[in-house]
Design a protein around this motif. Structure first.
Motif, PDB file in Angstrom:
ATOM      1  N   SER A 110      -7.000  -4.355   3.517  1.00  0.00           N
ATOM      2  CA  SER A 110      -5.551  -3.993   3.491  1.00  0.00           C
ATOM      3  C   SER A 110      -4.946  -4.242   1.902  1.00  0.00           C
ATOM      4  O   SER A 110      -4.082  -3.192   1.475  1.00  0.00           O
ATOM      5  CB  SER A 110      -4.420  -4.412   4.454  1.00  0.00           C
ATOM      6  OG  SER A 110      -4.300  -5.864   4.070  1.00  0.00           O
ATOM      7  N   ASN A 169      -5.907  -1.141  -0.139  1.00  0.00           N
ATOM      8  CA  ASN A 169      -5.608   0.104   0.519  1.00  0.00           C
ATOM      9  C   ASN A 169      -4.298   0.422   0.019  1.00  0.00           C
ATOM     10  O   ASN A 169      -3.044  -0.232   0.168  1.00  0.00           O
ATOM     11  CB  ASN A 169      -5.543   0.253   2.090  1.00  0.00           C
ATOM     12  CG  ASN A 169      -5.316   1.532   2.586  1.00  0.00           C
ATOM     13  OD1 ASN A 169      -4.594   2.486   2.015  1.00  0.00           O
ATOM     14  ND2 ASN A 169      -5.854   1.807   3.725  1.00  0.00           N
ATOM     15  N   LYS A 170      -3.893   1.435  -0.933  1.00  0.00           N
ATOM     16  CA  LYS A 170      -2.712   1.773  -1.562  1.00  0.00           C
ATOM     17  C   LYS A 170      -1.569   2.129  -0.482  1.00  0.00           C
ATOM     18  O   LYS A 170      -0.411   1.771  -0.956  1.00  0.00           O
ATOM     19  CB  LYS A 170      -3.063   3.082  -2.315  1.00  0.00           C
ATOM     20  CG  LYS A 170      -3.849   2.607  -3.811  1.00  0.00           C
ATOM     21  CD  LYS A 170      -3.748   3.984  -4.819  1.00  0.00           C
ATOM     22  CE  LYS A 170      -4.954   3.493  -5.847  1.00  0.00           C
ATOM     23  NZ  LYS A 170      -4.867   4.617  -6.658  1.00  0.00           N
ATOM     24  N   SER A 171      -1.638   2.759   0.665  1.00  0.00           N
ATOM     25  CA  SER A 171      -0.869   3.142   1.565  1.00  0.00           C
ATOM     26  C   SER A 171      -0.111   1.834   2.246  1.00  0.00           C
ATOM     27  O   SER A 171       0.768   1.850   2.654  1.00  0.00           O
ATOM     28  CB  SER A 171      -1.458   4.087   2.457  1.00  0.00           C
ATOM     29  OG  SER A 171      -2.649   3.471   3.365  1.00  0.00           O
ATOM     30  N   GLN A 172      -1.045   0.681   2.298  1.00  0.00           N
ATOM     31  CA  GLN A 172      -0.406  -0.520   2.629  1.00  0.00           C
ATOM     32  C   GLN A 172      -0.177  -1.532   1.757  1.00  0.00           C
ATOM     33  O   GLN A 172       0.556  -2.590   2.097  1.00  0.00           O
ATOM     34  CB  GLN A 172      -1.680  -1.046   3.574  1.00  0.00           C
ATOM     35  CG  GLN A 172      -2.368   0.018   4.833  1.00  0.00           C
ATOM     36  CD  GLN A 172      -3.046  -0.888   5.369  1.00  0.00           C
ATOM     37  OE1 GLN A 172      -3.319  -1.971   5.783  1.00  0.00           O
ATOM     38  NE2 GLN A 172      -4.295  -0.152   5.976  1.00  0.00           N
ATOM     39  N   THR A 173      -0.307  -1.182   0.346  1.00  0.00           N
ATOM     40  CA  THR A 173       0.241  -2.293  -0.442  1.00  0.00           C
ATOM     41  C   THR A 173       1.388  -1.797  -1.204  1.00  0.00           C
ATOM     42  O   THR A 173       1.398  -1.099  -2.397  1.00  0.00           O
ATOM     43  CB  THR A 173      -0.870  -2.543  -1.400  1.00  0.00           C
ATOM     44  OG1 THR A 173      -2.229  -2.859  -0.848  1.00  0.00           O
ATOM     45  CG2 THR A 173      -0.677  -3.722  -2.519  1.00  0.00           C
ATOM     46  N   ASN A 174       2.451  -2.102  -0.979  1.00  0.00           N
ATOM     47  CA  ASN A 174       3.722  -1.249  -1.312  1.00  0.00           C
ATOM     48  C   ASN A 174       4.460  -2.223  -2.442  1.00  0.00           C
ATOM     49  O   ASN A 174       5.329  -1.947  -3.037  1.00  0.00           O
ATOM     50  CB  ASN A 174       4.676  -0.922  -0.359  1.00  0.00           C
ATOM     51  CG  ASN A 174       4.135   0.000   0.514  1.00  0.00           C
ATOM     52  OD1 ASN A 174       3.535   1.203   0.020  1.00  0.00           O
ATOM     53  ND2 ASN A 174       4.386   0.153   2.019  1.00  0.00           N
TER      54      ASN A 174
END
Length: 608
Positions: free
Chosen positions: A43, A46-51
């Motif tokens: 995670s 994963n760019k979509s999960q690392t905000n």
């Protein structure tokens, strides 16, 4: 970020554990725990999960990640907290965890208090004991307390409404304070003993029980004296069983693993019964050395180093015994000023710790072997060794596994530049061949594998590796010839005369020649890695298939015999052996079985 996470994530396990992220200086910048290490660590990339901007900055500083597998997520949580206290990583400031540790709670606002399970805020009148790693460990401790000290387990509302003792009193798990079968003073004495027991002061409890036991004996009250005696014996038994986890004992655990001429030694520190973490060592120049040799060298260098000021525990668990272990044991004991024991054959909890250390070492070494830098060097070395003009980017290795021809299984493992490609692994259940015919089994596997790839127009390998000699190579060449795939080179890996790693005979089929390779060559390490992986994959599948076959009833394969009829037959004859001895007329007497079905059953057991 120079850390190449893709090959690392491919080798990461899905078990619970702890991960430590390190920067370019090797300093731990973040420690985390996970129920599933693979999912959690993935995670972060994963760019979509690392905000979170802070997380993104941290990820850019990662140069290496070390993982430690644990038995449970709760154990990982405790280990994570210990490591955070030790390393004080800069990115653990905002560490949070939604779970709280369970405790044992003793209320003090009751004449006959009792212990109960508690999770949450530590509020309320009374005393808390813990924390414990799991709810199961709390309940286990409660069970021990009730058995040793006969403390009540009922809720206050139940206690207040009892008019006669419950079953717990009858089975000697309670002294029935609900009906005043015990005085408040005696019950309070039992509570004090239980508190001392939970605080690890078992000897104080035993002393407190010895005096009244002697008084009862002197007064000829032998039944009361016997009860105290049994309590003391039970306490002694509990002390022995809970030595590792409850008496604050210190233990070092050393596990060694060798794979593809590389080695990893893992040192695990158990202090005061807690797993404080581990450290991995990668010894050099290990050619022709066994795990036992490496363990011996490590213990000598680590514990007998005069420059190291360390507290040596009284117990050191090692994965492999070695010669002169008694001598080294005496030297370490002399240095430490106390008796030190090196132990290999351990049981129960210690055996679990030793097995876990070895598993961690295996996982760590596999990750190191499969690291991007090391892997590319190996592929380049293999290309040079075989004199290939084009780079090798896709390899497939085959192996056959069976037990005297039973449950034969073929394996195909696939390797790319980043190491094993697990999603492309394939297994083949071998049928319709003479039992034990490895050549026919290999022929069938090659034919089935590449017939499908050709039909699906899928990517073909740059190199096929066969775990075997000229016979296996010959049948593989024949099958590739039938499929017009003779351009794919085949490399046979045959065991040498002594069957030792590093002494394999490499046979290149295209030129029908033996390839000479040094045992320390990265190319040979890569060949050994894919060969061993193929062997592991095959033998694991074979054992599973064999277990399933041996556990299957012959009745399950008979048409017309369903689950109910099968159970009726087995029940009637008292088991499968009884069915095998029965005649057709005997079988036909079973309810629901006619003469025709009885004949089918008889034929199956008599090979007709």
């Amino acid at each position: 970020m120079s850390f190449d996470h893709k090959p690392f994530l491919k080798t990461l396990t899905g078990r619970p554990g702890v991960y430590c992220m390190q920067d370019e200086e090797g300093k731990v910048i973040y420690v985390g725990k996970a129920k599933n290490l693979k999912n959690r660590v993935t995670s972060y990339f994963n760019k979509s999960q690392t905000n979170s901007p802070k997380t993104m900055v941290m990820v850019k500083q990662i140069e290496n990640i070390e993982v430690t597998v644990t038995h449970t997520e709760n154990e990982a949580l405790i280990l994570e907290n210990n490591l955070i206290k030790s390393y004080k990583p800069r990115y653990n400031i905002l560490f949070r965890d939604d779970k709280s540790y369970p405790y044992l709670y003793l209320s003090t606002d009751h004449d006959y208090p009792h212990f109960r399970y508690h999770r949450g805020a530590l509020k309320g009148k009374g005393k808390f004991f813990g924390p414990y790693p799991s709810a199961g460990s709390v309940r286990s401790t409660l069970n021990v307390i009730q058995k040793l000290f006969l403390i009540r387990s009922c809720e206050d509302s139940v206690f207040a409404n009892r008019s006669r003792p419950c079953l717990q009193y009858q089975i000697k798990r309670c002294t029935a304070p609900c009906v005043e079968a015990i005085t408040k003073e005696d019950y309070q004495r039992d509570i004090e003993h239980a508190k001392l027991f939970l605080e690890g002061k078992n000897e104080d409890v035993i002393k407190g029980l010895t005096e009244p036991m002697q008084k009862a004996s002197d007064a000829l009250e032998f039944e009361i004296a016997a009860r105290f005696r049994d309590q003391i014996r039970s306490l002694r038994d509990v002390q022995e069983k809970q030595h590792i986890t409850t008496d604050g004992g210190d233990i070092d655990i050393i596990a060694c693993v060798i794979n593809a001429n590389q080695a990893c030694i893992q040192l695990v520190f158990i202090r005061a019964g807690l797993n404080l973490g581990n450290r991995n060592y990668y010894p050099q120049h290990i050619e022709e050395q066994s795990e036992a040799d490496l363990v011996k060298a490590f213990i000598s260098q680590f514990y007998l180093n005069e420059n190291k000021q360390q507290k040596i525990p009284t117990e050191i668990l090692i994965s492999h015994d070695f010669e002169d272990s008694g001598l080294i044991e005496n030297i370490i004991s002399e240095k430490a000023g106390k008796k030190i024991k090196l132990k290999t054959n351990v049981r129960a909890e210690r055996a679990k710790w030793l097995a876990m250390a070895k598993e961690n070492a295996e996982i760590t070494l596999k990750q190191k072997i499969a690291s991007n830098k090391s892997q590319h060097k190996r592929f380049e070395a293999l290309q040079k060794l075989l004199s290939f003009k084009e780079p090798i980017e896709h390899m497939e290795c085959f192996d056959i596994s069976h037990t005297q021809g039973e449950s034969t299984v073929g394996s195909c493992v696939v390797f790319g530049p980043d190491g094993p490609v697990n999603s492309k692994y394939r297994l083949f259940n071998i049928e319709n061949i003479t039992k034990g015919d490895d050549y026919a089994a290999m022929s069938q596997v090659i034919r089935r594998r590449y017939t499908r790839l050709v039909k699906e127009n899928a990517s073909l390998p740059d190199l096929i590796i066969i775990d075997g000699g000229k016979g296996q190579i010959g049948v593989a060449k024949k099958e590739l010839y039938e499929l017009q795939l003779t351009h794919i080179p085949i490399l046979g890996v045959a065991k040498g005369p002594s069957r030792k790693p590093g002494l394999e005979n490499l046979i290149l089929a295209l030129e029908n020649k033996t390839v000479d390779c040094d045992s320390s060559s990265p190319a040979l390490h890569l060949i050994q890695h894919i060969r061993d992986e193929s062997h592991r994959f095959a033998i694991t599948a074979h054992r599973q298939r064999r277990k399933k076959t041996r556990g299957r009833s012959k009745l399950e394969d008979i048409e017309g015999i369903g689950n109910k009829r099968r159970q009726s037959i087995i029940k009637h004859f008292g088991g499968i052996q009884g069915v095998a001895k029965a005649g057709v007329d005997d079988i036909a007497m079973v309810s629901g079985i006619n003469k025709s079905l009885a004949q089918k059953v008889y034929d199956v057991f008599h090979n007709n």
